[in-house]
Design a protein around this motif. Structure first.
Motif, short mmCIF file in Angstrom:
data_model
loop_
_atom_site.label_atom_id
_atom_site.label_comp_id
_atom_site.label_asym_id
_atom_site.label_seq_id
_atom_site.Cartn_x
_atom_site.Cartn_y
_atom_site.Cartn_z
N ASN A 48 1.53 -3.73 -10.18
CA ASN A 48 1.04 -3.14 -9.00
C ASN A 48 0.66 -2.08 -8.55
OD1 ASN A 48 -0.22 -3.88 -6.11
ND2 ASN A 48 1.71 -3.18 -5.62
N LYS A 49 1.58 -0.89 -9.61
CA LYS A 49 1.24 0.28 -9.84
C LYS A 49 0.36 0.82 -10.78
CE LYS A 49 6.43 1.35 -8.88
NZ LYS A 49 7.84 1.50 -9.56
N ILE A 50 0.12 0.11 -11.31
CA ILE A 50 -0.77 0.29 -12.34
C ILE A 50 -2.09 0.16 -11.99
CG2 ILE A 50 -1.81 -0.44 -14.45
CD1 ILE A 50 1.23 -1.09 -15.66
N VAL A 83 -8.11 0.25 -9.07
CA VAL A 83 -8.14 -1.23 -9.49
C VAL A 83 -7.75 -2.43 -8.69
CG1 VAL A 83 -9.75 -0.86 -11.12
CG2 VAL A 83 -7.51 -1.68 -11.35
N ASN A 84 -8.33 -3.54 -8.63
CA ASN A 84 -7.62 -4.91 -8.36
C ASN A 84 -6.05 -4.97 -9.33
OD1 ASN A 84 -7.00 -7.24 -7.33
ND2 ASN A 84 -8.13 -7.53 -6.01
N MET A 85 -4.99 -5.99 -8.97
CA MET A 85 -4.16 -6.47 -9.94
C MET A 85 -5.02 -7.39 -10.34
SD MET A 85 -0.11 -6.72 -8.96
CE MET A 85 -0.48 -8.41 -9.01
N LYS A 86 -6.11 -8.22 -9.75
CA LYS A 86 -6.01 -9.11 -10.76
C LYS A 86 -7.00 -8.70 -11.94
CE LYS A 86 -6.84 -12.40 -7.41
NZ LYS A 86 -7.76 -12.60 -6.25
N PRO A 103 4.15 -5.45 -18.60
CA PRO A 103 4.66 -4.50 -17.62
C PRO A 103 4.76 -6.28 -16.96
CG PRO A 103 2.59 -4.17 -17.45
CD PRO A 103 2.93 -4.75 -18.47
N ASP A 104 5.90 -5.78 -15.52
CA ASP A 104 6.65 -6.44 -14.48
C ASP A 104 5.43 -6.50 -13.52
OD1 ASP A 104 7.60 -4.89 -13.13
OD2 ASP A 104 8.99 -4.40 -13.76
N GLN A 124 1.50 9.42 -15.34
CA GLN A 124 1.23 8.76 -13.84
C GLN A 124 2.84 8.23 -13.19
OE1 GLN A 124 -1.43 10.72 -11.52
NE2 GLN A 124 -1.23 11.35 -13.34
N LEU A 125 3.16 7.21 -14.22
CA LEU A 125 3.68 6.29 -14.29
C LEU A 125 5.86 6.61 -14.05
CD1 LEU A 125 2.24 2.75 -15.51
CD2 LEU A 125 2.30 4.03 -12.64
#
Length: 68
Positions: free
Chosen positions: A48-50, A56-59, A42-43, A24-25
């Motif tokens: 954010n892309k993941i 899902v929320n990045m948090k 990951p940076d 996907q990435l």
């Protein structure tokens, strides 16, 4: 090193694999494996892309460090 992300847990919860996420990435499966094992992180842009790919929320991908 402390576990910094919950990526592996979220993938399991969604019945997805690191290989699927890599596809996907557009990254290697080795990269996603290192993220899942907390060998590397990951940076923020990639995180954010993941989050978007997993819907899902990045948090939700970060470890909760609350002191109980």
């Amino acid at each position: 090193m402390d576990d910094l992300n919950r990526l592996k847990v979220v993938l399991v919860e969604q019945k997805k694999t690191g290989k699927w996420l890599a596809e996907q990435l557009g990254v290697s499966t080795t990269t996603t494996s290192r993220w899942c094992s907390n060998a590397s992180q990951p940076d923020l842009q990639t995180l954010n892309k993941i989050a978007k790919v997993l819907n899902v929320n990045m948090k939700d991908l970060l470890t909760d460090n609350k002191i109980e």
